[in-house]
Design an enzyme around this catalytic site. Structure first.
Site, PDB file in Angstrom:
ATOM      1  CE  LYS A 192       1.977  11.358  -5.952  1.00  0.00           C
ATOM      2  NZ  LYS A 192       0.531  11.833  -6.635  1.00  0.00           N
TER       3      LYS A 192
ATOM      4  N   GLY B 166      -7.302   8.188   2.467  1.00  0.00           N
ATOM      5  CA  GLY B 166      -7.727   7.819   1.129  1.00  0.00           C
ATOM      6  C   GLY B 166      -8.349   6.406   1.165  1.00  0.00           C
ATOM      7  CB  SER B 167      -9.018   4.140  -1.683  1.00  0.00           C
ATOM      8  OG  SER B 167      -7.686   3.849  -2.185  1.00  0.00           O
TER       9      SER B 167
ATOM     10  N   GLY C 190      -5.250   2.417  -1.885  1.00  0.00           N
ATOM     11  CA  GLY C 190      -4.153   3.505  -1.711  1.00  0.00           C
ATOM     12  C   GLY C 190      -3.420   3.127  -0.538  1.00  0.00           C
ATOM     13  N   GLY C 191      -3.785   3.114   0.320  1.00  0.00           N
ATOM     14  CA  GLY C 191      -3.283   3.096   1.834  1.00  0.00           C
ATOM     15  C   GLY C 191      -2.400   1.621   1.851  1.00  0.00           C
TER      16      GLY C 191
ATOM     17  CD  GLU D  47      -8.845   8.974   8.178  1.00  0.00           C
ATOM     18  OE1 GLU D  47     -10.240   8.897   7.556  1.00  0.00           O
ATOM     19  OE2 GLU D  47      -8.604   9.925   8.531  1.00  0.00           O
TER      20      GLU D  47
ATOM     21  CB  CYS E 225     -13.022   8.975   6.635  1.00  0.00           C
ATOM     22  SG  CYS E 225     -12.707  10.543   7.641  1.00  0.00           S
TER      23      CYS E 225
ATOM     24  CD  GLU F   9     -15.415   3.946   2.701  1.00  0.00           C
ATOM     25  OE1 GLU F   9     -15.458   4.958   3.260  1.00  0.00           O
ATOM     26  OE2 GLU F   9     -14.230   3.631   2.470  1.00  0.00           O
TER      27      GLU F   9
END
Length: 494
Positions: A153, A210-211, A214-215, A234, A271, A362
């Site tokens: 995606k 990503g965030s 989202g994860g 991650e 990251c 973060e």
């Protein structure tokens, strides 16, 4: 939607995943050398696009051409790395325990085990790495190397760059005579398309960078399936850095220059950015922080990847700086404009940090918070309060290390990579690298997203008992036709 690419419906995504399953079954009939040549062909086709790919990525992400040139090299390099992994072959972890028919009281059957691919893998492209963690990045390369088909995606922030890489992969599919749908590509900005990809019946695993939000959403989608699947996300990491007293007293200027650069590298959009610094109070720390502040003031703001990331940086950094007890805020002396991020550092006491969990979160961008501790015991308490991390770093002299054994023993329990006298920004692509860590840095701390062992995310072990030799995978046949290292009756042999 951005760039006018069509967003697939849930029904279309289901068809795409069915095609991916069929391609996966066909891909199993190709041997290691054919897969290796395919990965190398992808690398060649990406390089063949030339400067046009770099220009498009720069246009979409605001990243400079030298950075993108290096990232493209990393991307093609890791594709070739997995080709080398396939040729060497021992990654399948073949082990053989031959039959012992005369063993008493019970005979032992012939047992042979190896890793086999899971099936179609869905990869979500990352916003901050348009090449290395996106369309043909580490998740895709490792999954194809492991023998899985892949559906990517595209990240909408660099959709056209992703499309260009997709077209290169399509050319490699044709030239390598691979199944047509071994790699597919979809666009979309809605949560529904991501959910449909994770929950399609034929999806076997998911890779995401990503965030945290989202994860965790993808992990939730998986848990709602009739048959949950592994999701390797991650996510957030503040990558604590510990500055020990002797090195602060002796090396403050060098440390300040080093960390002013690391905090602001790539506008802080890594990251592994050092978002948290820890030290015991004293003159050495005072001097270091003053010098670090001077360095931060001299660094000019720069554009972030896109407006969404900039808005999040502004919101989260302002929220952190407005917390009670946060002091000594130092920012770039140059005002930020448009979607530029202003480099920022601040101080807070360990007591305040321990009481305010918002300060643990973060802030993705060129920001770092220094936690001032009264002594080593309080520093350890702060470190234990921090959740799982991708990295943790300790800066010290030999004298420092000799005097802080309790602290050093704690570090491997916190992060997937423990650094000594360096900066966490910069991730080498090699067999020894671990880019992962305890939750919430990742959803599964047993794996790495970088290096050869990233392929282990997309496989599972299968044991063949008393299987006729001719029916066994080549890696397990008695004559070892692929000539790989195997654990044979307890001994490593070729």
């Amino acid at each position: 939607m951005a760039n006018n690419f069509k967003e697939e419906s849930t029904e279309e995504i289901n068809i795409i995943m069915q095609q991916s399953q069929s391609a996966f079954e066909a891909y199993q009939k190709t041997n290691a050398e054919q897969k290796a040549l395919f990965l190398e062909a992808i690398a060649d086709e990406i390089e063949a696009i030339g400067d046009a790919l770099l220009q498009k990525a720069a246009e979409e992400t605001n990243l400079p051409l030298p950075r993108l040139t290096g990232e493209r090299g990393r991307t093609t390099g890791q594709l070739r790395m997995f080709a080398g992994m396939l040729r060497e072959g021992s990654w399948v972890e073949a082990s053989i325990d031959t039959a012992l028919p005369n063993r008493t009281p019970l005979p032992r059957p012939d047992l042979r085990k190896m890793l086999v691919p899971l099936g179609p893998v869905v990869v979500f492209g990352a916003s901050n790495f348009p090449f290395a963690y996106s369309t043909a990045g580490g998740d895709t390369a490792s999954a194809l190397g492991a023998g899985c088909s892949v559906v990517v995606k595209a990240h909408p922030a660099h959709a056209e760059t992703s499309e260009m890489v997709y077209q290169a992969i399509k050319k490699a599919i044709v030239s390598s005579n691979m199944p047509e749908h071994v790699f597919q590509h979809v666009h979309g900005t809605s949560f529904e398309s991501g959910k449909a990809l994770v929950q399609a019946d034929d999806t076997a695993a998911v890779g995401f960078t990503g965030s945290t939000v989202g994860g965790l959403a993808l992990l939730q989608y998986s848990s709602e399936r009739k048959k949950p699947i592994p999701v390797f996300s991650e996510m957030g990491s503040i990558n604590p850095v510990i500055f020990l007293p002797d090195t602060l007293n002796k090396n403050a200027a060098d440390l300040a220059a080093q960390y002013a650069g690391s905090i602001t590298l790539g506008v802080g959009q890594f990251c592994t950015n050092p978002g948290l610094m820890l030290a015991v109070e004293g003159e050495g720390l005072d001097n270091f922080y003053k010098l670090l502040g001077n360095g931060i003031e001299d660094i000019k703001p720069a554009k972030m990847l896109h407006a969404g990331i900039h808005a999040a940086y502004e919101k989260k950094s302002h929220a952190a700086l407005e917390q009670g007890g946060v002091t000594s805020v130092v920012k770039s002396a140059t005002e930020a404009i448009d979607i530029e991020a202003q480099p920022t550092i601040a101080l807070v006491s360990a007591e305040t940090f321990l009481e305010n969990h918002l300060l643990h979160e973060e802030v993705f961008g060129p920001y770092s918070l220094m936690v001032v501790c009264k002594d080593e015991l309080e520093l350890i308490k702060v470190l234990k309060s921090v959740s799982g991390q991708l990295t943790t770093t300790v800066m010290g002299t030999d004298e420092d290390f000799a005097g802080h054994s309790n602290l050093l023993q704690l570090l491997p329990s916190i992060a997937g990579r423990v650094l000594f006298n360096g900066v966490p920004t910069g991730v080498e692509v090699c067999a020894s690298m671990v880019h992962g860590g305890p939750f919430p840095a990742t959803t599964d701390s047993r794996f790495t997203a970088v290096g050869i062992n990233a392929a282990k995310r997309w496989v599972r072990p299968v044991c063949f008992q008393n299987c006729p030799d001719v029916l066994l995978p080549l890696a397990l046949q008695q004559a070892n036709p692929t000539k790989i290292w195997r654990l044979f009756d307890g001994e490593w042999k070729k």
